[in-house]
Design a protein around this motif. Structure first.
Motif, PDB file in Angstrom:
ATOM      1  N   THR A 141      -6.247 -13.666 -13.418  1.00 46.59           N
ATOM      2  CA  THR A 141      -7.061 -13.344 -12.253  1.00 46.59           C
ATOM      3  C   THR A 141      -8.454 -13.901 -12.452  1.00 46.59           C
ATOM      4  O   THR A 141      -9.042 -13.755 -13.527  1.00 46.59           O
ATOM      5  N   LYS A 142      -9.004 -14.528 -11.397  1.00 46.67           N
ATOM      6  CA  LYS A 142     -10.336 -15.120 -11.530  1.00 46.67           C
ATOM      7  C   LYS A 142     -11.013 -15.233 -10.179  1.00 46.67           C
ATOM      8  O   LYS A 142     -10.379 -15.598  -9.186  1.00 46.67           O
ATOM      9  N   SER A 153      -5.007 -14.503  -8.041  1.00 46.38           N
ATOM     10  CA  SER A 153      -4.329 -13.628  -8.992  1.00 46.38           C
ATOM     11  C   SER A 153      -2.823 -13.804  -8.855  1.00 46.38           C
ATOM     12  O   SER A 153      -2.345 -14.609  -8.041  1.00 46.38           O
ATOM     13  N   ALA A 163     -18.676 -12.769 -10.898  1.00 49.39           N
ATOM     14  CA  ALA A 163     -17.465 -13.226 -11.593  1.00 49.39           C
ATOM     15  C   ALA A 163     -17.422 -12.694 -13.022  1.00 49.39           C
ATOM     16  O   ALA A 163     -16.370 -12.239 -13.502  1.00 49.39           O
ATOM     17  N   ASP A 164     -18.560 -12.732 -13.723  1.00 46.36           N
ATOM     18  CA  ASP A 164     -18.586 -12.233 -15.100  1.00 46.36           C
ATOM     19  C   ASP A 164     -18.501 -10.714 -15.153  1.00 46.36           C
ATOM     20  O   ASP A 164     -17.878 -10.143 -16.062  1.00 46.36           O
ATOM     21  N   ARG A 176     -14.917  -9.838 -14.648  1.00 41.88           N
ATOM     22  CA  ARG A 176     -14.123 -10.198 -15.826  1.00 41.88           C
ATOM     23  C   ARG A 176     -14.312  -9.203 -16.958  1.00 41.88           C
ATOM     24  O   ARG A 176     -13.338  -8.730 -17.551  1.00 41.88           O
ATOM     25  N   ASP A 189     -15.308 -24.217 -10.904  1.00 39.47           N
ATOM     26  CA  ASP A 189     -13.915 -23.980 -11.273  1.00 39.47           C
ATOM     27  C   ASP A 189     -12.955 -24.733 -10.362  1.00 39.47           C
ATOM     28  O   ASP A 189     -13.155 -24.808  -9.141  1.00 39.47           O
TER      29      ASP A 189
END
Length: 478
Positions: free
Chosen positions: A223-224, A264, A207-208, A211, A230
């Motif tokens: 977007t994630k 997203s 995830a990081d 990003r 979360d």
């Protein structure tokens, strides 16, 4: 007289419940946002049946237009900022991560084992082979638990991944049998493994990594890839199956690189697509086709390129339990498209029509599955025959037939083609079952309790559908 009253009441209650649970396939509502001309074009390309909402971006010669159609959550109109589950479109971003890291020195020919030395992997595939679906890994690991989870999710709308983390993906990759390397064979497991390996190489989480390497540089603020901590993004669309069944979001951060739990918007995906088309995105050359699948299809890192006559469309699609997506572009015409939907009806054909491909592939529904589900809906005929005509019927056999009929009617409701077949067909099947229940109640006093000792098959015919009904009921409530 009392028996007749009970029979009539049973039929009435059964039919009333059927009316309450009647399939309600989604229809694209009148709500419209964004560019009116594009919205009209999308309605013409999509029709109205099978979609709850569509959020679309169209890129033409550098200009981006947006249109939202229908309801994102039943009432609120969809627009370009409405979050949707992205599904496998996330795979192109994973491919772009590899291409970007390759520019800094990570060789695409690096065996994935070298990046995950302690995982005990069964594959010797390279990261490039994982990114291009040429690793020999299967689509997913097949186990009895996985098969049961997939079936339950189909019929109950649940999450088949159940929050699987990276450790589950690594265990699956270590346990599966590896097939032929070098041959293109789509693998969710392979792409999930690639994301974990790239994150490990970069000393961070997927995830990081996504990003910092892709989302922030492109300004994709909506977007994630969701982590277990979360919540769902604010204002998100709610997913449904094409037949109207409510569907849970798919969450499993271990499979994020393959598209599970990634959300997203059309606005954000359009930023990504435009940057890839103009070759300004990090890892933009991931879209370049490098290997051939067959005469029409080639693959790069995550991206596919398909030939339609003299036109080459570079694309990827996505699909989860209640969402579908498509993004693609034609470098020759300078046109690109993003289509997001919150039902599981594919949107590939919509996207291709907006790109100017008038006869897209794969729009036909399987007639076999349609026939099977209609037969399931009318399984109450077996109970009716047993209750009215079969002189050798006993209470145990009638109970078993009734439970099977109820189970199959439930399966037909949640997995049937009620977008293409009128839901009144299912209601007719439910009416048959209601009448059959009334017949069974009328005949009940005269039925034998069963032979003694009762054969084990008779008990199984009751216990199995009962257990499945309970399992489905529990799965729906979880």
């Amino acid at each position: 007289m009392l028996v007749k009253m009970i029979a009539a009441l049973s039929a009435l209650v059964a039919f009333a419940l059927a009316l309450f649970w009647l399939p309600q396939p989604p229809t694209l509502g009148p709500q419209t946002t964004g560019d009116p001309a594009l919205a009209a074009q999308v309605r013409g390309a999509a029709g109205t049946d099978g979609y709850q909402s569509l959020s679309v971006a169209l890129i033409e010669h550098g200009r981006i237009r947006f249109a939202g159609l229908g309801a994102a959550d039943g009432t609120r109109a969809a627009d370009q900022r409405t979050p949707y589950e992205l599904g496998s479109i996330a795979k192109v971003m994973t491919g772009m991560l590899l291409a970007d890291l390759a520019e800094e020195g990570l060789s695409p020919d690096t065996p994935v084992r070298d990046l995950l030395p302690g995982a005990g992997l069964s594959t010797t595939a390279t990261v490039a082979e994982l990114a291009s679906h040429r690793s020999g890994l299967p689509r997913l690991r097949t186990t009895p638990q996985a098969i049961a989870g997939a079936l339950l999710s189909t019929y109950t709308g649940g999450n088949p991944y159940r929050g699987a983390g990276p450790e589950v993906v690594l265990a699956d990759a270590a346990a599966v049998r590896v097939g032929e390397r070098g041959k293109v064979a789509y693998s969710n497991l392979g792409m999930a493994l690639l994301g974990i390996a790239l994150a490990e190489h970069s000393h961070t989480t997927y995830a990081d990594l996504l990003r910092t390497r892709v989302l922030v540089p492109l300004g994709m603020t909506s977007t994630k890839a969701l982590t277990p901590q979360d919540g769902l993004p604010p204002g998100h669309a709610t997913g449904r199956a094409e037949n109207g069944m409510a569907v849970d979001p798919w969450r499993a951060h271990g499979h994020a690189a393959a598209g599970v739990g990634v959300w997203s918007t059309a606005e954000d995906v359009a930023k990504l697509l435009h940057a890839v088309m103009t070759r300004t995105a990090p890892g933009a050359d991931a879209a370049n086709p490098r290997w051939s699948q067959n005469e029409r299809h080639r693959v790069g890192y995550g991206w596919f390129t398909t030939q339609y006559g003299n036109r080459a469309i570079t694309w990827h699609n996505g699909g989860t339990g209640g969402f579908t997506s498509y993004t693609g572009f034609d470098r020759a015409t300078g046109r690109g498209v993003v289509v997001l939907s919150n039902t599981d009806k594919p949107v590939d054909a919509v996207g291709l029509r907006l790109l100017g491909i008038e006869k897209p592939d794969g729009e036909n529904r399987s007639p076999v599955m349609t026939v099977v589900m209609i037969l399931f809906a009318f399984s109450g005929l077996g109970l009716a025959w047993s209750a009215a005509r079969n002189r050798g019927a006993d209470r145990l056999s009638v109970t078993g037939r009734g439970l099977w009929a109820l189970l199959l009617l439930w399966v037909a409701r949640n997995a049937g083609p009620w977008n293409g077949v009128p839901p009144v067909v299912w209601l007719a099947g439910a009416g048959v079952l209601a009448a059959a229940i009334a017949l069974a109640v009328l005949r009940w006093p005269s039925l034998a309790t069963g032979c003694t000792p009762v054969p084990w098959r008779s008990w199984i015919s009751v216990a199995l559908p009962f257990a499945l009904l309970i399992t489905f009921g529990v799965a729906v409530t979880l």
